[in-house]
Motif scaffolding. Structure first.
Motif, short mmCIF file in Angstrom:
data_model
loop_
_atom_site.label_atom_id
_atom_site.label_comp_id
_atom_site.label_asym_id
_atom_site.label_seq_id
_atom_site.Cartn_x
_atom_site.Cartn_y
_atom_site.Cartn_z
N ALA A 249 0.84 -1.21 0.00
CA ALA A 249 0.00 0.00 0.00
C ALA A 249 0.87 1.25 0.00
O ALA A 249 0.57 2.23 -0.68
CB ALA A 249 -0.92 0.00 1.21
N TYR A 250 1.97 1.23 0.77
CA TYR A 250 2.90 2.37 0.81
C TYR A 250 3.45 2.65 -0.58
O TYR A 250 3.42 3.79 -1.06
CB TYR A 250 4.04 2.07 1.79
CG TYR A 250 5.00 3.22 1.97
CD1 TYR A 250 4.81 4.15 3.00
CD2 TYR A 250 6.09 3.40 1.12
CE1 TYR A 250 5.68 5.22 3.17
CE2 TYR A 250 6.97 4.47 1.28
CZ TYR A 250 6.75 5.37 2.31
OH TYR A 250 7.60 6.44 2.46
N LEU A 251 3.91 1.60 -1.23
CA LEU A 251 4.52 1.75 -2.55
C LEU A 251 3.50 2.21 -3.59
O LEU A 251 3.79 3.06 -4.43
CB LEU A 251 5.13 0.41 -2.99
CG LEU A 251 6.12 0.46 -4.15
CD1 LEU A 251 7.30 1.36 -3.83
CD2 LEU A 251 6.62 -0.94 -4.48
N THR A 252 2.28 1.67 -3.50
CA THR A 252 1.21 2.09 -4.42
C THR A 252 0.89 3.56 -4.25
O THR A 252 0.74 4.30 -5.23
CB THR A 252 -0.06 1.25 -4.20
OG1 THR A 252 0.25 -0.14 -4.32
CG2 THR A 252 -1.15 1.61 -5.21
N VAL A 265 -5.84 -1.84 -2.88
CA VAL A 265 -4.58 -2.49 -2.46
C VAL A 265 -4.50 -2.52 -0.94
O VAL A 265 -4.10 -3.52 -0.33
CB VAL A 265 -3.36 -1.75 -3.05
CG1 VAL A 265 -2.06 -2.35 -2.55
CG2 VAL A 265 -3.40 -1.77 -4.57
N ASN A 266 -4.92 -1.44 -0.29
CA ASN A 266 -4.83 -1.34 1.17
C ASN A 266 -5.78 -2.31 1.87
O ASN A 266 -5.46 -2.85 2.93
CB ASN A 266 -5.11 0.10 1.61
CG ASN A 266 -4.28 0.49 2.83
OD1 ASN A 266 -3.28 -0.14 3.14
ND2 ASN A 266 -4.71 1.52 3.53
N ARG A 271 -6.24 -7.33 4.98
CA ARG A 271 -6.65 -8.74 5.07
C ARG A 271 -5.45 -9.61 5.48
O ARG A 271 -5.57 -10.47 6.34
CB ARG A 271 -7.22 -9.23 3.73
CG ARG A 271 -7.74 -10.67 3.77
CD ARG A 271 -8.09 -11.19 2.40
NE ARG A 271 -6.89 -11.42 1.58
CZ ARG A 271 -6.07 -12.47 1.70
NH1 ARG A 271 -6.31 -13.40 2.61
NH2 ARG A 271 -5.02 -12.59 0.92
N LYS A 272 -4.29 -9.34 4.88
CA LYS A 272 -3.09 -10.11 5.20
C LYS A 272 -2.62 -9.86 6.63
O LYS A 272 -2.03 -10.74 7.26
CB LYS A 272 -1.97 -9.77 4.21
CG LYS A 272 -2.23 -10.33 2.81
CD LYS A 272 -1.08 -10.00 1.87
CE LYS A 272 -1.35 -10.59 0.48
NZ LYS A 272 -0.31 -10.21 -0.49
N VAL A 379 -1.86 6.18 4.20
CA VAL A 379 -2.53 4.90 3.93
C VAL A 379 -1.89 3.75 4.71
O VAL A 379 -2.59 2.81 5.12
CB VAL A 379 -2.55 4.56 2.42
CG1 VAL A 379 -3.28 5.62 1.64
CG2 VAL A 379 -1.17 4.35 1.85
N THR A 380 -0.58 3.82 4.95
CA THR A 380 0.07 2.77 5.74
C THR A 380 -0.44 2.82 7.18
O THR A 380 -0.75 1.79 7.78
CB THR A 380 1.60 2.95 5.71
OG1 THR A 380 2.03 3.07 4.35
CG2 THR A 380 2.29 1.75 6.33
N GLY A 381 -0.58 4.04 7.71
CA GLY A 381 -1.11 4.20 9.07
C GLY A 381 -2.55 3.76 9.22
O GLY A 381 -2.98 3.38 10.31
#
Length: 406
Positions: A249-252, A265-266, A271-272, A379-381
């Motif tokens: 998600a960070y990279l996207t 993506v996030n 989910r993972k 988004v990572t947070g």
């Protein structure tokens, strides 16, 4: 004999990395027309993306709230409150970092260098006149209303027809995401990086402000890491494994510069991490519009930089007012690249900067140069917020075990 050969499939992260590298190479070395074609494809895909984003918000957030048999309003309140507190903390930390470190290397002559940096971004050859049928903020409010009302109706034994409609609409949007949006995201990112490499202005400004940007990005990483450590300690999940699972998600987001564009993506990253379906499909789309610590860290640092260089008042009492207002005003802004700084413009007079002044245009340039990293931190947070919300919802609101199904 009965074995079938496994078809090699390139994952999303390698595709995004390839798109970024190719974009830089094409923008730097190939003729202008090639860049214009790439920009045209990217711009038109961006139009389609902007059309889908409000529908995505309605589909995910409405279903997420409607699926809640109880405590829907409380879940909404908890998520928004955690997101706002996180945004305020991020902005405050950015101020203290800037106040401690920036004065040692800021020079008023930098102002002239920024103003002389040329903007040569190319525009698309043509753009399809496709506009969203509803803006993101309206979509968010509509999703809240529909979801809460359907959730209440279902508790009284009615609302099944509308609930079925919401479910089917959610499936349609999921199909669009899986068949069109996600497969074409690398192409979108390729066009963005081609244009940035061609203009050269982004890299020119980065050379001037590299120390500031390094400080901002380090604070992003430290703050998001702290969020995951706190969330991991509270939920019992491994924070480092969660960070690893959130990395796509960070990279996207670095490539798309849009929290909303990164939602599909996030959700998969979440989910993972192991967050239940009900919570992740509610919290991730909602946080994409209300959780802004990365953007706030960047914006606060950029505003402080200008105030320090122009020797204007920049005490914490003044800056915290600005941060508190922006925490609300920037809601839904990260859906578009540069949206956060554009939302901030009407409130710049709070810190003494006129909206139409040269300082405002410098702020826009400074912010947009590395907007993608702030969005990526946002988004990572969101994943850490989702982890905490899940525990709060099941432990304190509905008081039952967290479901283990995917």
């Amino acid at each position: 004999m009965g074995e079938t050969k496994k078809k090699f499939k390139l994952g999303l992260i390698p595709k995004l990395i390839i798109a970024i590298i190719l974009g830089i190479l094409v923008g730097s070395y190939l003729p202008e027309m090639v860049t214009k074609i790439a920009v045209t494809i990217s711009a038109n895909f961006g139009k389609f993306l902007n059309f889908i984003i409000p529908l995505m918000i309605i589909a995910f957030v409405t279903k997420g709230i409607a699926d809640l048999s109880e405590g829907a309003g409380k879940l909404l309140l908890v998520t928004v409150l955690l997101a706002y507190i996180s945004t305020l903390i991020g902005g405050s930390l950015s101020f203290f970092m800037a106040k401690t470190i920036f004065p040692s290397f800021l020079d008023p002559s930098m102002v002239e260098q920024i103003q002389s940096a040329t903007e040569k971004n190319l525009t698309a050859i043509f753009e399809i006149p496709l506009e969203p049928i509803i803006d993101v903020t309206s979509a968010l409010v509509l999703a809240f209303l529909l979801g809460l009302c359907v959730s209440i109706l279902r508790q009284t034994g009615s609302g099944d027809g509308f609930y079925k409609l919401i479910n089917e609409f959610n499936e349609i949007i999921n199909m669009v995401l899986s068949k069109a949006i996600i497969p074409l995201l690398p192409l979108f990112i390729f066009g963005n990086f081609t244009n940035m490499a061609y203009s050269g202005s982004v890299f020119a400004i980065l050379q001037i402000f590299i120390k500031i940007f390094v400080c901002i990005i380090i604070l992003h990483i430290l703050y998001i890491s702290a969020m995951f450590i706190v969330a991991g300690a509270y939920t019992g999940k491994n924070p480092f494994k969660a960070i690893k699972n959130a990395f796509p998600a960070y990279l996207t987001a670095v490539g798309t510069q849009s929290s909303a564009a990164t939602i599909p993506v996030n959700v998969e990253c979440n989910r993972k991490i192991g967050v239940s379906k009900q919570i992740r499909e509610f919290v991730i789309p909602l946080c994409a519009t209300v959780h802004l610590p990365g953007s706030m860290i960047t914006l606060t640092a950029c505003v402080y930089t200008l105030l320090e260089m122009y020797q204007m008042p920049h005490g914490f009492g003044l800056i915290i007012q600005f941060i508190a207002i922006l925490g609300i005003a920037m809601v839904a802004a990260p859906g578009a690249p540069g949206g956060a700084v554009m939302s901030a413009l009407p409130f710049l007079p709070v810190v003494g900067i006129a909206t139409d002044s040269p300082l405002a245009s410098i702020l826009i340039t400074l912010y947009i140069t590395q907007d993608s990293f702030g969005t990526a931190a946002n988004v990572t947070g969101d994943n850490a917020i989702s982890m905490m919300v899940e525990k709060i919802y099941y432990k304190h609101i509905v008081k039952r075990p967290i479901p283990t199904e995917d």
